[in-house]
Design a protein around this motif. Structure first.
Motif, mmCIF file in Angstrom:
data_model
loop_
_atom_site.group_PDB
_atom_site.id
_atom_site.type_symbol
_atom_site.label_atom_id
_atom_site.label_comp_id
_atom_site.label_asym_id
_atom_site.label_seq_id
_atom_site.Cartn_x
_atom_site.Cartn_y
_atom_site.Cartn_z
ATOM 1 N N GLU A 128 -8.214 15.568 4.011
ATOM 2 C CA GLU A 128 -9.477 16.291 4.158
ATOM 3 C C GLU A 128 -9.752 17.090 2.892
ATOM 4 O O GLU A 128 -8.861 17.763 2.352
ATOM 5 N N ALA A 129 -11.004 17.025 2.415
ATOM 6 C CA ALA A 129 -11.345 17.671 1.154
ATOM 7 C C ALA A 129 -11.224 19.189 1.234
ATOM 8 O O ALA A 129 -10.793 19.832 0.273
ATOM 9 N N ASP A 130 -11.594 19.778 2.371
ATOM 10 C CA ASP A 130 -11.607 21.237 2.446
ATOM 11 C C ASP A 130 -10.240 21.832 2.772
ATOM 12 O O ASP A 130 -9.854 22.871 2.231
ATOM 13 N N SER A 131 -9.461 21.182 3.625
ATOM 14 C CA SER A 131 -8.188 21.757 4.068
ATOM 15 C C SER A 131 -6.968 21.145 3.402
ATOM 16 O O SER A 131 -5.890 21.740 3.411
ATOM 17 N N GLY A 132 -7.120 19.942 2.836
ATOM 18 C CA GLY A 132 -5.967 19.240 2.280
ATOM 19 C C GLY A 132 -5.079 18.594 3.323
ATOM 20 O O GLY A 132 -4.022 18.054 3.000
ATOM 21 N N ARG A 133 -5.489 18.623 4.583
ATOM 22 C CA ARG A 133 -4.681 18.042 5.658
ATOM 23 C C ARG A 133 -4.600 16.523 5.497
ATOM 24 O O ARG A 133 -5.596 15.852 5.296
ATOM 25 N N LEU A 134 -3.382 15.983 5.600
ATOM 26 C CA LEU A 134 -3.181 14.540 5.488
ATOM 27 C C LEU A 134 -3.644 13.857 6.768
ATOM 28 O O LEU A 134 -3.136 14.131 7.851
ATOM 29 N N ILE A 135 -4.616 12.968 6.626
ATOM 30 C CA ILE A 135 -5.166 12.239 7.770
ATOM 31 C C ILE A 135 -4.449 10.908 7.962
ATOM 32 O O ILE A 135 -4.056 10.543 9.070
ATOM 33 N N ALA A 136 -4.288 10.165 6.881
ATOM 34 C CA ALA A 136 -3.694 8.828 6.983
ATOM 35 C C ALA A 136 -3.078 8.443 5.645
ATOM 36 O O ALA A 136 -3.395 9.021 4.599
ATOM 37 N N ARG A 137 -2.201 7.472 5.708
ATOM 38 C CA ARG A 137 -1.647 6.870 4.498
ATOM 39 C C ARG A 137 -1.727 5.352 4.670
ATOM 40 O O ARG A 137 -1.353 4.830 5.725
ATOM 41 N N THR A 138 -2.259 4.669 3.675
ATOM 42 C CA THR A 138 -2.368 3.213 3.748
ATOM 43 C C THR A 138 -1.477 2.583 2.697
ATOM 44 O O THR A 138 -1.187 3.179 1.657
ATOM 45 N N PHE A 139 -1.040 1.355 2.979
ATOM 46 C CA PHE A 139 -0.114 0.640 2.100
ATOM 47 C C PHE A 139 -0.654 -0.769 1.873
ATOM 48 O O PHE A 139 -1.141 -1.414 2.804
ATOM 49 N N ALA A 140 -0.572 -1.248 0.650
ATOM 50 C CA ALA A 140 -1.033 -2.599 0.340
ATOM 51 C C ALA A 140 -0.039 -3.287 -0.581
ATOM 52 O O ALA A 140 0.592 -2.646 -1.435
ATOM 53 N N THR A 141 0.095 -4.592 -0.399
ATOM 54 C CA THR A 141 0.862 -5.434 -1.309
ATOM 55 C C THR A 141 -0.072 -6.491 -1.861
ATOM 56 O O THR A 141 -0.744 -7.188 -1.097
ATOM 57 N N HIS A 142 -0.141 -6.579 -3.189
ATOM 58 C CA HIS A 142 -0.929 -7.618 -3.836
ATOM 59 C C HIS A 142 0.014 -8.582 -4.550
ATOM 60 O O HIS A 142 1.002 -8.159 -5.164
ATOM 61 N N VAL A 143 -0.305 -9.853 -4.467
ATOM 62 C CA VAL A 143 0.471 -10.892 -5.132
ATOM 63 C C VAL A 143 -0.289 -11.285 -6.390
ATOM 64 O O VAL A 143 -1.370 -11.885 -6.310
ATOM 65 N N LEU A 144 0.262 -10.942 -7.551
ATOM 66 C CA LEU A 144 -0.349 -11.275 -8.837
ATOM 67 C C LEU A 144 0.320 -12.556 -9.331
ATOM 68 O O LEU A 144 1.313 -12.530 -10.069
ATOM 69 N N ARG A 145 -0.248 -13.690 -8.916
ATOM 70 C CA ARG A 145 0.417 -14.972 -9.159
ATOM 71 C C ARG A 145 0.490 -15.340 -10.641
ATOM 72 O O ARG A 145 1.308 -16.166 -11.035
ATOM 73 N N GLY A 146 -0.365 -14.714 -11.463
ATOM 74 C CA GLY A 146 -0.359 -15.032 -12.885
ATOM 75 C C GLY A 146 0.375 -14.029 -13.736
ATOM 76 O O GLY A 146 0.286 -14.085 -14.968
ATOM 77 N N ASP A 147 1.118 -13.106 -13.118
ATOM 78 C CA ASP A 147 1.721 -12.013 -13.877
ATOM 79 C C ASP A 147 3.213 -11.858 -13.634
ATOM 80 O O ASP A 147 3.760 -10.761 -13.731
ATOM 81 N N GLY A 148 3.891 -12.949 -13.338
ATOM 82 C CA GLY A 148 5.335 -12.892 -13.184
ATOM 83 C C GLY A 148 6.035 -12.754 -14.528
ATOM 84 O O GLY A 148 5.418 -12.849 -15.595
ATOM 85 N N GLY A 149 7.325 -12.501 -14.473
ATOM 86 C CA GLY A 149 8.096 -12.373 -15.693
ATOM 87 C C GLY A 149 8.051 -10.999 -16.323
ATOM 88 O O GLY A 149 8.198 -10.869 -17.540
ATOM 89 N N MET A 150 7.871 -9.938 -15.527
ATOM 90 C CA MET A 150 7.801 -8.576 -16.068
ATOM 91 C C MET A 150 9.209 -8.002 -16.240
ATOM 92 O O MET A 150 9.929 -7.823 -15.256
ATOM 93 N N PRO A 151 9.602 -7.663 -17.475
ATOM 94 C CA PRO A 151 10.925 -7.076 -17.692
ATOM 95 C C PRO A 151 11.077 -5.748 -16.945
ATOM 96 O O PRO A 151 10.130 -4.981 -16.815
ATOM 97 N N ASN A 152 12.287 -5.513 -16.448
ATOM 98 C CA ASN A 152 12.681 -4.269 -15.779
ATOM 99 C C ASN A 152 12.094 -4.095 -14.376
ATOM 100 O O ASN A 152 12.407 -3.120 -13.696
#
Length: 282
Positions: A128-152
């Motif tokens: 909430e903008a006025d109180s800072g109270r946490l309402i929800a948390r969302t999670f997403a996973t994206h598959v970047l099929r053209g970006d494999g091979g990232m070191p570390n």
């Protein structure tokens, strides 16, 4: 991708302050299929009350949305080969029917799968903008099929929820509407893949497809209507995997188990489009 693993994890996305109204809350509910039965009182609580409609929990995924940030030039991701692989959320307080919320999105982890691409895990907190109270948390996973091979980058993907071997306890059929993607995009996702036949054909589809998060909202609502009354509680969390496209006008067959597991198929093609779903009650 131009960013290194360390740069990606420290990439700063700006906060998104969003003021929304009861009209936006009703529009979201209509866009995920509510209101098709004018005598359905639970649906009407979300779409038929002019000033104080109940907000669907799944609306958390469109509020405080940072936009398609992965296409930023400094990131350099191959967005043509990007897939939305997973979606989840936790609910801490009911979403107000109107107000101002702040969304803050961050990258949580990246897992390199080599030739299969890069798994990018992100998280959005909604307060909430006025109180800072946490309402929800969302999670997403994206598959970047053209970006494999990232070191570390990490090597271990998060495990999926294991589905039961037994038959489902409930099966619910949902009819998507032919124009549903055109309505859902009014929540803020104007990707032409969902509205432009030429863009859809270029992406390998015979016609525009339904937004994955629209399917997410429809299926989550169907599961909650069966599962939460049986569990005697309210929503605490849910997660699912996207496993195939839905074309507007198709019928979803949602299979639900008492332990909170669920999946969804397109009835006309017997194709699984949502898998490894899990809903938990508070």
């Amino acid at each position: 991708m131009r960013l290194s693993y360390e740069q990606l994890l420290n990439y700063e996305l700006p906060e998104v302050r969003q003021r929304y109204t009861a009209r936006d809350t009703m529009l979201y509910a209509l866009s995920v299929g509510l209101g098709q039965d004018p005598l359905d009182l639970p649906d009407l609580a979300h779409v038929g009350r002019q000033h104080d409609p109940l907000a669907l929990p799944w609306m958390a995924v469109v509020l405080g949305y940072p936009g398609f940030w992965l296409k930023a030039p400094e990131i350099g991701a191959d967005t043509v080969k990007l897939l939305h692989g997973e979606q989840g959320m936790e609910l801490f307080h009911p979403i107000p029917p109107a107000g101002e919320l702040v969304g803050k999105t961050r990258v949580v982890e990246a897992v390199d799968k080599g030739e299969k691409g890069l798994l990018l895990y992100s998280e959005k907190s909604l307060t909430e903008a006025d109180s800072g109270r946490l309402i929800a948390r969302t999670f997403a996973t994206h598959v970047l099929r053209g970006d494999g091979g990232m070191p570390n980058a990490g090597r271990q993907a998060r495990p999926a929820h294991a589905m039961p071997d037994s038959p489902p306890d409930w099966t619910v059929q949902l009819r998507t509407r032919p124009e549903q993607a055109l309505i859902y995009r009014l929540n803020g996702d104007y990707n032409p893949l969902h509205s432009d036949p030429e863009v859809a054909r270029a992406a390998g589809y015979p016609r525009p497809i339904l937004h994955g998060l629209c399917t997410f909202g429809m299926v989550s609502q169907a599961v909650s209507r069966q599962l939460l009354p049986a569990a005697g509680g309210t929503l605490r969390s849910l997660s699912l995997r996207f496993s195939g496209p839905v074309f507007p006008g198709e019928t979803l067959k949602v299979e639900i188990w008492r332990d909170g597991s669920f999946r969804a198929r397109v009835a006309e093609r017997e194709a699984v489009v949502i898998d490894n779903g899990l809903m938990r009650a508070a």
